[in-house]
Design an enzyme around this catalytic site. Sequence first.
Site, mmCIF file in Angstrom:
data_model
loop_
_atom_site.group_PDB
_atom_site.id
_atom_site.type_symbol
_atom_site.label_atom_id
_atom_site.label_comp_id
_atom_site.label_asym_id
_atom_site.label_seq_id
_atom_site.Cartn_x
_atom_site.Cartn_y
_atom_site.Cartn_z
ATOM 1 N N GLU A 1 0.915 -0.981 -0.113
ATOM 2 C CA GLU A 1 -0.003 -0.260 -0.150
ATOM 3 C C GLU A 1 0.922 1.085 -0.085
ATOM 4 O OE1 GLU A 1 -2.993 -0.704 2.908
ATOM 5 O OE2 GLU A 1 -3.857 -2.142 1.614
HETATM 6 C C1 HEC Z 1 -3.504 1.378 -1.687
HETATM 7 C C2 HEC Z 1 -4.196 1.029 -1.029
HETATM 8 C C3 HEC Z 1 -5.017 1.752 -0.043
HETATM 9 C C4 HEC Z 1 -4.507 3.106 0.902
HETATM 10 C C5 HEC Z 1 -3.393 3.869 0.686
HETATM 11 C C6 HEC Z 1 -4.797 3.162 1.833
HETATM 12 N N1 HEC Z 1 -6.101 1.672 2.318
HETATM 13 FE FE1 HEC Z 1 -7.188 2.074 3.767
HETATM 14 N N2 HEC Z 1 -7.532 0.268 2.375
HETATM 15 C C7 HEC Z 1 -7.336 -0.122 1.697
HETATM 16 C C8 HEC Z 1 -7.510 -1.694 1.709
HETATM 17 C C9 HEC Z 1 -7.105 -3.101 0.490
HETATM 18 C C10 HEC Z 1 -8.102 -2.575 2.940
HETATM 19 C C11 HEC Z 1 -8.947 -3.614 2.868
HETATM 20 C C12 HEC Z 1 -7.616 -4.352 3.681
HETATM 21 C C13 HEC Z 1 -7.719 -5.722 3.918
HETATM 22 O O1 HEC Z 1 -9.079 -5.854 4.879
HETATM 23 O O2 HEC Z 1 -7.163 -6.238 4.738
HETATM 24 C C14 HEC Z 1 -8.221 -1.539 3.557
HETATM 25 C C15 HEC Z 1 -8.914 -0.637 4.574
HETATM 26 C C16 HEC Z 1 -9.389 0.074 4.976
HETATM 27 C C17 HEC Z 1 -10.096 0.025 6.599
HETATM 28 C C18 HEC Z 1 -11.482 -0.526 7.459
HETATM 29 C C19 HEC Z 1 -12.479 -0.728 6.602
HETATM 30 C C20 HEC Z 1 -13.221 -0.876 7.539
HETATM 31 O O3 HEC Z 1 -14.471 -1.447 6.793
HETATM 32 O O4 HEC Z 1 -12.638 -2.297 7.567
HETATM 33 C C21 HEC Z 1 -9.957 1.802 6.590
HETATM 34 C C22 HEC Z 1 -10.155 2.716 8.066
HETATM 35 C C23 HEC Z 1 -8.651 2.486 5.980
HETATM 36 N N3 HEC Z 1 -8.053 1.235 4.773
HETATM 37 C C24 HEC Z 1 -8.452 4.010 6.386
HETATM 38 C C25 HEC Z 1 -7.089 4.289 5.520
HETATM 39 C C26 HEC Z 1 -5.997 5.554 5.950
HETATM 40 C C27 HEC Z 1 -6.504 6.295 7.206
HETATM 41 C C28 HEC Z 1 -5.343 5.503 5.407
HETATM 42 C C29 HEC Z 1 -4.420 6.390 4.654
HETATM 43 C C30 HEC Z 1 -3.171 6.000 6.738
HETATM 44 C C31 HEC Z 1 -5.779 4.572 4.171
HETATM 45 N N4 HEC Z 1 -6.333 3.761 4.346
HETATM 46 C C32 HEC Z 1 -4.691 4.140 3.133
HETATM 47 C C33 HEC Z 1 -6.623 -0.058 0.555
HETATM 48 C C34 HEC Z 1 -5.989 1.481 0.673
#
Ligand code: HEC
Length: 435
Positions: A207
């Site tokens: 990520e």
């Molecule tokens: C490269 C793309 C990417 C980036 C950049 C990213 N995310 Fe995500 N995010 C994801 C993915 C894919 C998941 C699910 C991963 C898993 O379930 O293993 C996720 C899951 C989440 C969730 C959980 C939502 C749920 O319903 O469970 C949150 C909250 C979240 N991200 C917040 C953030 C925050 C805050 C940042 C920055 C610090 C961030 N993400 C950066 C792709 C990204």
Amino acid sequence: MQNGIQDLLGVAIPAIALGVAAIILMVQRELGPFSRLSTGGKWLLTGAFGMGILAFAVKISVAVAVTRMPVPVSAASPPLEAPSAVAQQVWAYQPDAPQKYVWQALPQMAPEPPDNPATPEKIALGKRLFFDKALSADGQLSCASCHDLYGKAGGDGRRTARGIAGQIGGRNAPTVWNAAFQSQLFWDGRAASLEEQAQGPILNPLEMGMPSAAAVEAVIRKNPLYQQAFAQVFGAEQPITLARIAAAIAAYERTLITPDAPYDRFVRGDRQALNPQQLRGMARFESVGCVTCHKGPNFSDASLVGGQIPRRIFPALPTAFEKRFDLTPDGRGGGVERGAWRIPSLRNVALTGPYFHNGAVEKLSDAVRIMAGAQLGTRIGAAPQSGELYWSSRARVLNRVESRTLNEQDVDDIVAFLQALSSDTLASHAGKSGA
Ligand code: HEC
Ligand code: HEC
């Protein structure tokens, strides 16, 4: 019931009459003369014995009443006491005293943990960090790159996420909207709070790919604006740490909630907020059993308020969809088959496709079909319409018989209901990327 009482009276009244006659005869003819009682005395004795008979009769009546219930309905009467054996396989009917599902609107504020209270300054800092690409190793990605708040309703619209250097991840990016209501985060529920969650993507090599917490802290510390903001929010003597970065982001995320869906307006009292099809879908969503898992104000048993079983095996039952959409293996690797997945919220789900942990399903209607089959064992087919009524005389409850089989109309109705879970604000922005 009517028949039962008549039968009972038919037995009880002659029995009581016989008993009383026997007592009268006994006392007046036998006991009275023998004990030389006066006329008054004889009747008093008759009365005393009679009470015994009466009490006995009451006991017998109660016993008979209990054993005779439920009373069979004669073949001629059309409404069913209970569906026939064949019908039972086809129809799911609510039990005699139905526990009706209570619908809830989303609270206007997300709950916050006592150790990370929000302030306007902390929220502003979190927002700046959420949109800051400096948090990624190549300076190309911010949280908002994969969680496009308005353009993609808080997701990225992709099948699976695209991290730094164009790397394709194994899982779909869920929306950040209303994540504040979930007690478990990520598809597998491995983070217990937004504070914990926010540290994940920054250090995840697929990520944002930062090499270490120290590297992240160094980047933020370099920026005088951040130095000032962190000092203001956490105190001048407190160092900038990854945990504080995450705390500020989490405080901002708690403002990302959508209590403005037509569904919420309906539950709060606006009877016009849902159209007839959405209402049918709402009833079906309950009757077919979606509410077993997608329950509460955030449509997830993994929500903070009152959740019991936050994760469920998916797909729980084998269906033809499994192969078609490659549902069993976890894209993240590790060979998890039929994993236990956190129950996702269904708020804004019409805006956040593609669906499921692997993002393999494009159409919401397919997601509904998959859920119905794989989680509830419900067939999709040319089912008879639901809506037949049956009267349970025992509980005196009028139930609506609901077909166990969903037909295409039902699927469309449920999709229409799910659309009513979309925030008005997000729906008006959807598709306008970056808006
Ligand atoms: C490269 C793309 C990417 C980036 C950049 C990213 N995310 Fe995500 N995010 C994801 C993915 C894919 C998941 C699910 C991963 C898993 O379930 O293993 C996720 C899951 C989440 C969730 C959980 C939502 C749920 O319903 O469970 C949150 C909250 C979240 N991200 C917040 C953030 C925050 C805050 C940042 C920055 C610090 C961030 N993400 C950066 C792709 C990204
Ligand atoms: C036994 C629990 C359970 C039941 C019942 C259930 N679901 Fe789900 N639902 C889940 C789980 C777990 C997931 C996440 C699956 C995954 O990780 O891919 C999910 C995912 C979904 C998704 C995809 C969400 C997204 O963001 O990708 C939709 C849509 C959905 N469910 C709708 C429904 C509907 C409609 C019903 C009733 C027909 C239903 N569900 C019944 C547990 C359940």
